[in-house]
Design a protein around this motif. Structure first.
Motif, short mmCIF file in Angstrom:
data_model
loop_
_atom_site.label_atom_id
_atom_site.label_comp_id
_atom_site.label_asym_id
_atom_site.label_seq_id
_atom_site.Cartn_x
_atom_site.Cartn_y
_atom_site.Cartn_z
N GLN A 1 -10.02 -0.99 -2.50
CA GLN A 1 -10.19 0.44 -2.29
C GLN A 1 -11.42 0.97 -3.00
OE1 GLN A 1 -6.43 2.28 -3.30
NE2 GLN A 1 -5.38 1.29 -1.61
N GLY B 1 -11.84 1.81 4.02
CA GLY B 1 -10.97 2.71 4.79
C GLY B 1 -11.77 3.49 5.82
N VAL C 1 -5.56 -0.18 2.91
CA VAL C 1 -6.57 -1.05 2.30
C VAL C 1 -5.95 -1.60 1.02
CG1 VAL C 1 -8.86 -1.13 1.23
CG2 VAL C 1 -8.50 0.27 3.27
N VAL D 1 -5.45 -0.70 10.48
CA VAL D 1 -5.28 0.64 11.03
C VAL D 1 -4.76 0.49 12.45
CG1 VAL D 1 -7.66 0.83 11.90
CG2 VAL D 1 -6.38 2.92 11.31
N CYS E 1 0.80 -1.22 0.00
CA CYS E 1 0.00 0.00 0.00
C CYS E 1 0.83 1.28 0.00
CB CYS E 1 -0.96 0.00 1.19
SG CYS E 1 -2.26 -1.23 1.06
N GLY F 1 -7.00 -5.03 5.00
CA GLY F 1 -6.91 -3.67 5.49
C GLY F 1 -6.45 -3.68 6.93
N LEU G 1 -3.39 3.57 8.14
CA LEU G 1 -4.66 3.13 7.57
C LEU G 1 -4.36 2.63 6.16
CD1 LEU G 1 -7.75 2.89 7.59
CD2 LEU G 1 -7.84 5.28 6.85
N ASN H 1 -6.56 10.74 0.50
CA ASN H 1 -6.54 10.56 1.96
C ASN H 1 -7.20 11.76 2.64
OD1 ASN H 1 -5.01 8.33 1.35
ND2 ASN H 1 -3.13 9.09 2.25
#
Length: 169
Positions: free
Chosen positions: A92, A97, A87, A70, A25, A68, A85, A128
């Protein structure tokens, strides 16, 4: 019949999958800023294991696959830094997210008494920033890290639950 994605606390058995997904990612971020030495790409398994022991780490799981993740902690003043964070690229743009971010916020407030959430993202990372703004975050500062990288720090307060209203009969 398709499988649904579940969000749950990460365990020791997830560490390798999280690290591989993190590496995948953060390639796009490294490319965007021309820096492949960023910390998410250089973190070791042992460093991630230590983070798992100290932080609230959640994973999104599709069957046995981590798609994913976080992480978050809460500092002494109630500030809850949230980060990493991630994914999987094929997952996505389907709201995962946002689901992960809301899930970690809830856990940090309920289990660790968070008063405000804080996260950072690169100034060029428009997607983001859009996600974070949509979820109630507002920019509070911009820090020049290098010639090519500025980090935007965003915060939002923990929502205070409204008392339930009773209706007189």
């Amino acid at each position: 019949m398709g499988m649904s994605v579940t969000i749950e606390p990460a365990t020791e058995r997830d560490v390798e999958q999280i690290l591989k997904l993190q590496y995948l990612c953060y390639q796009s971020e490294a490319e965007l800023y021309g820096d492949y030495g960023i910390e998410p790409l250089t973190q070791t398994l042992d460093e991630l294991r230590a983070e798992l022991a100290e932080s609230c780490v959640l994973v999104a799981r599709l069957g046995d696959e981590v798609v994913g993740s976080v992480r978050g902690t809460v500092e002494a003043d109630g500030t809850a830094p949230i980060g990493r964070l991630i994914v999987h690229p094929r997952m996505q743009r389907h709201g995962l997210g946002g689901r992960l971010l809301v899930a970690v916020e809830r856990r940090l407030a309920a289990e660790r008494s968070a008063a405000r959430y804080r996260l950072s993202t690169g100034q060029r990372s428009a997607a983001n920033q859009r996600l974070y703004r949509r979820l109630g975050y507002a920019p509070v500062s911009v820090e020049q890290i290098s010639r090519h990288l500025s980090l935007v720090t965003m915060e939002k307060p923990v929502a205070v639950p409204r008392p339930e209203r009773t209706v007189a009969a």
